[in-house]
Design an enzyme around this catalytic site. Sequence first.
Site, mmCIF file in Angstrom:
data_model
loop_
_atom_site.group_PDB
_atom_site.id
_atom_site.type_symbol
_atom_site.label_atom_id
_atom_site.label_comp_id
_atom_site.label_asym_id
_atom_site.label_seq_id
_atom_site.Cartn_x
_atom_site.Cartn_y
_atom_site.Cartn_z
ATOM 1 N N HIS A 104 16.492 3.116 -92.033
ATOM 2 C CA HIS A 104 16.400 3.475 -90.614
ATOM 3 C C HIS A 104 15.899 4.916 -90.455
ATOM 4 C CE1 HIS A 104 17.455 3.940 -86.423
ATOM 5 N NE2 HIS A 104 18.331 4.884 -86.723
ATOM 6 N N HIS A 121 24.452 7.249 -91.058
ATOM 7 C CA HIS A 121 23.250 8.097 -91.095
ATOM 8 C C HIS A 121 23.406 9.271 -90.144
ATOM 9 C CE1 HIS A 121 22.434 5.290 -87.794
ATOM 10 N NE2 HIS A 121 21.571 6.153 -87.326
ATOM 11 N N HIS A 139 21.947 10.355 -87.364
ATOM 12 C CA HIS A 139 21.745 10.376 -85.916
ATOM 13 C C HIS A 139 23.055 10.694 -85.199
ATOM 14 C CE1 HIS A 139 17.757 7.947 -85.795
ATOM 15 N NE2 HIS A 139 17.556 9.241 -85.830
ATOM 16 N N ASP A 154 22.553 1.540 -88.590
ATOM 17 C CA ASP A 154 21.254 1.114 -88.064
ATOM 18 C C ASP A 154 20.354 0.849 -89.251
ATOM 19 O OD1 ASP A 154 22.370 1.602 -85.672
ATOM 20 O OD2 ASP A 154 21.142 3.346 -85.152
ATOM 21 N N HIS A 162 26.615 -2.014 -81.250
ATOM 22 C CA HIS A 162 25.454 -1.181 -81.047
ATOM 23 C C HIS A 162 24.333 -1.974 -80.377
ATOM 24 C CE1 HIS A 162 22.278 1.760 -82.061
ATOM 25 N NE2 HIS A 162 23.250 2.606 -82.259
ATOM 26 N N GLU A 208 24.325 -3.901 -86.361
ATOM 27 C CA GLU A 208 23.803 -3.365 -85.104
ATOM 28 C C GLU A 208 22.948 -4.445 -84.457
ATOM 29 O OE1 GLU A 208 20.388 -1.556 -84.394
ATOM 30 O OE2 GLU A 208 19.562 -1.394 -86.409
ATOM 31 N N ASP A 213 24.325 9.748 -82.485
ATOM 32 C CA ASP A 213 25.141 8.663 -81.945
ATOM 33 C C ASP A 213 25.940 7.973 -83.060
ATOM 34 O OD1 ASP A 213 22.700 7.716 -82.899
ATOM 35 O OD2 ASP A 213 22.741 5.921 -81.650
ATOM 36 N N HIS A 214 25.798 8.475 -84.298
ATOM 37 C CA HIS A 214 26.612 7.954 -85.393
ATOM 38 C C HIS A 214 27.479 9.027 -86.057
ATOM 39 C CE1 HIS A 214 24.874 3.848 -85.631
ATOM 40 N NE2 HIS A 214 23.948 4.453 -84.913
#
Lengths: 658, 596
Positions: free
Chosen positions: B155, B66, B68, B176, B412, B201, B70-71
């Site tokens: 998510h 996705h 975000h 996530d 995660h 996660e 952090d991904h």
Amino acid sequence: FFQYCLSGHPTLPCNVLKFKSTTIMLDCGLDMTSTLNFLPLPLVQSPRLSKLPGWVLKDGSTFLDKELKECSGHVFVDSVPEFCLPETELLDLSTVDVILISNYHCMMALPYITEYTGFTGTVYATEPTVQIGRLLMEELVNSIERVPKAQSASMWKNKEVQRLLPAPLKDAVEVSMWRKCYTMPEVNAALSKIQLVGYSQKIELFGAVQVTPLSSGYALGSSNWIIQSHYEKVSYVSGSSLLTTHPQPMDQASLKNSDVLILTGLTQIPTANPDGMVGEFCSNLAMTVRNGGNVLVPCYPSGVIYDLLECLYQYIDSAGLSNVPFYFISPVANSSLEFSQIFAEWLCHNKQTKVYLPEPPFPHAELIQTNKLKHYPSIHGEFSNDFKQPCVVFTGHPSLRFGDVVHFMELWGKSSLNTVIFTEPDFSYLDALAPYQPLAMKCVYCPIDTRLNFIQVSKLLKEVQPLHVVCPEQYTQPPPTQSHRTDLMIDCQPPPMSYRRAEVLTLPYKRRYEKIEIMPELADSLVPLEIKPGISLATVSAVLHTKDNKHVLQLPPKPPQPTAGKKRKRVSDDVPECKPLKPLLSGSIPVDQFVQTLEKHGFSDVKVEDTAKGHIVLLQEAETLIQIEEDSTHIICDNDEPLRVKLRDLVLKFLQKF
Amino acid sequence: PVPCMPPGAGQDVGRSCILVSIAGKNVMLDCGMHMGYNDDRRFPDFSYITQNGRLTDFLDCVIISHFHLDHCGALPYFSEMVGYDGPIYMTHPTKAICPILLEDYRKITVDKKGEINFFTSQMIKDCMKKVVAVHLHQTVQVDEELEIKAYYAGHVLGAAMFQIKVGCESVVYTGDYNMTPDRHLGAAWIDKCRPDLLITESTYATTIRDSKRCRERDFLKKVHETVERGGKVLIPVFALGRAQELCILLETFWERMNLKAPIYFSTGLTEKANHYYKLFITWTNQKIRKTFVQRNMFEFKHIKAFDRAFADNPGPMVVFATPGMLHAGQSLQIFKKWAGNEKNMVIMPGYCVQGTVGHKILSGQRKLEMEGRQILEVKMQVEYMSFSAHADAKGIMQLIRQAEPRNVLLVHGEAKKMEFLKQKIEQEFHVSCFMPANGETTTIFTNPSIPVDISLGLLKRETALGLLPDVLKPQLMHGTLMMKDNSFRLLSPEQALKELGLAEHQLRFTCRVHIQDPRKEHETVLRVYNHLKGQDYSVQHLPDGSITVESILIQATAHSEDQGTKVLLVSWTYQDEELGSYLTSLLKKGLPPSSS
């Protein structure tokens, strides 16, 4: 492999495939050309229509004059329009396991199938197909239900009576099967049985068959289907297009290696080039409006209309049409325009990229924003206040038998300033116009059918190389009106198998293998032997489990160990009989080496005699004789079991086991 | 065996990046950045993947779950600076939104913080050219053996879980996910795909959250109270995701309560962001999808664009500002302005990683050291409300129940919490559960069954046997497995011989059994027949005077020298060895006295 052909209409197919142990219906198209035999349903009382004379038989009898009306030499049924359903008697439709829908035009008979036949299965379709299909059904139901008609004619359907009628009524097929339109509750019930699928999604049916929808390039969410097991592959091609319009391009590569390719839904106007037609559409539209006339475009609420609006978006300013209002009238106009903007993932690359910006993929959003395009649920209400002429109206139904289009035909038909432009290819425009004759209005025929033409088909077939092609009979001969055009038919080798309504075909296929899984424990226990370079063999004795059409081989259970004190305990029932079966043997026995081996094992009086086919080895003292030939060995001895077993094992050493 | 190694996200939240090898195919899952670091540690350590050789040669594909950061925050660095030219897969919404967030991130890092040697706008564009968009549930054939399939994760818009499959072996990576539908998204869903390994996660490994409704009511109450007493509410969010959910919540509340205090949304991204939601409405929850023609939930009446100058306006207001962890940008600027007033409130609606201002104030710090050694005293109220759409412990267990994996691997999340969840999973599902640290490789041993082609002739023969009355009894089947050019086929022995062009070699035995019987030969034969016929097998007396027992032939002749002895010739093939051997020994014992 059987194919039951329930529809004779090549672009509105309905076939049932018996494939392995599953029964799969491919599309359920509704043939609406039957409605052309009916009088239009006017939204507002039409004096012209109500004054049409009743039809009188040649002998003067008038018993049909309530049911049949005459208009400019044509006879029409004065009743609620009816549709020609797919064949329901050819097989028991309650046995259908699944229905695969290829595009929203090919699902219009769905409520008749799911709600009236005892159908208990699942329907598979893509999300755009379902959403837009719902809109088409909603529009259809709405335009018929809002004009309640007291009369329901049935006398003319009597076989004896029908014989006396003029063409085309006389020749109408299966009139007893014609049905009135379904209702919204039936539509909702039918649609609730649909399961949504995405392109290239593999759907398992009962473990035996896998079905996969592929993009077909014809409409939003339109698909072709692959129906396959591990060893057979049937491709179902329905309504496909190679032109770049709004939908995602057709996936051709996945159709390769088919045993059977069922080909339906080719273009209905093979001689017209869609691009040229769009050009003609625009220029006719502009000319009419410039001369102060109105333009009527009978159309479906989704599909080609998106492309037409896009063309007009680019065209209106340059053609000086900026001030001409464009109206789109349909109970589902708003929904259709909104839905078209949210299916980015189903659109062609260019449109997808727009969404990433983020901008609406279709420019009709801007036409609406700038008030150039207005949409209304019907001619009543808001529309009547906004209505300005000259204008362009997009509205349904393309058959001209119901919907708001009937009103505009009556309104504008008398003036030669106005033009009706036919773009939808499903209905003959002359037949559609028949109950409006005599007509002063100009009629322009610009059918836009983006589906495959015969040149594209032959290229496609060369590319994907199916072993067999199955198609409606119409595609195996030139069109009746152009019998010299032998290029307007499918040309392939071997020639296609053709079908017609109510026929059952046996599809050719040859299947030799099935998938089976060997469990890891069993695999570990196998001892492969190289028989020839690159070829290894292992004999397998295992337990076969079959469940949900899936086969698994497992290690046979170990024979129960006889426990002390309990002799001959009955073997429990779930342990199979594990009589080890003796393998087949192959190879030949070289006599000299065999004799040497015998001597090595203590036989001292070995004597060899030659025979016509081989040798006889004699063990004189034991009165034993071994006949050795190329493909056989025969040991003849007294009843001395240890000796026999010893000889047997010596012979086996020279042979391979299978 | 499926080795699995996280270069990032092992026992940690941030810079998600996991390397999985499955049947010789190497797949990298996510490529995230860490918000808590500004040095090398912000990106995963790609040298874990391969020390020598190009990443493109080593990796078969990269999957992004996705948008975000952090991904996906390290993706341009990975593809353009480290160097990777293979395919990158993500869903359409992720592909649409990801470059915008990356550009945003780049701007903050380069333009505001003045860092050099960071990826450029052009690199983001070049990186996105390598992206292949996938549909939900579409089976994407990466190459002939490797296939991937996306499932809905709920998510954020476009978030997906991915199944990676080679032959019979498969791995599911959840990214996530959220198991409870919220105001704008649906719940994650996966079928019973029984992967060898589920990589999930575990952000909320130990939390079981109260019902969403309570949290929403609580949130509204706090916002309402603060606004009523004239305070300002700051809600740090990421531009896409939770922001939209909370906007829908406040919008409907303002409408219902007829409130007048202004609500602002901070960046220019907002309108654009809402546009994405409108265009990708098929990815939102059912209710929004159903009603969007009548009313598009993402067209807000009460929520206006924020202007920097508004922050100093007197009176109450609610401001959504980015980014969500108060580590930079507008949310941090507003926070600094409002922090000194106890009437104000900051609501942290999501998780904050260590090192961020958000994390500090949530852990109770009230004196913050800002740039230039300034001390910022926080007097405003600080509230934490978990609106992040991660599955809680219950949700994680629910997903495991749905997918039925053979092994589970946690990423995660924080080590301590993971440990707790790991025990719970092992207890409840009796599967192995792993939680590797960054760079640590976990190898899962799979034991795949081997698919082979069985000839229909052989299978029909066996299943026909299975159709006999004893239908429930499993049948033993005999065949020959032929292995040739990597193809495995199970044939009947006869077929195997034929295919190899070999002739069968028949091995036959004939045994002479001597029997004392002075009677005529045909009478002896009759005695033998009567003796054998009571048995379990089919015994026939043929017109030519011989007997068959199944396929074993028995003939009688007189002894050449002794009239009182008859010789029985018992003849059988090797395939009937057991029965032949048994009959000779039976006959050797002699015949029972004749009854006649």
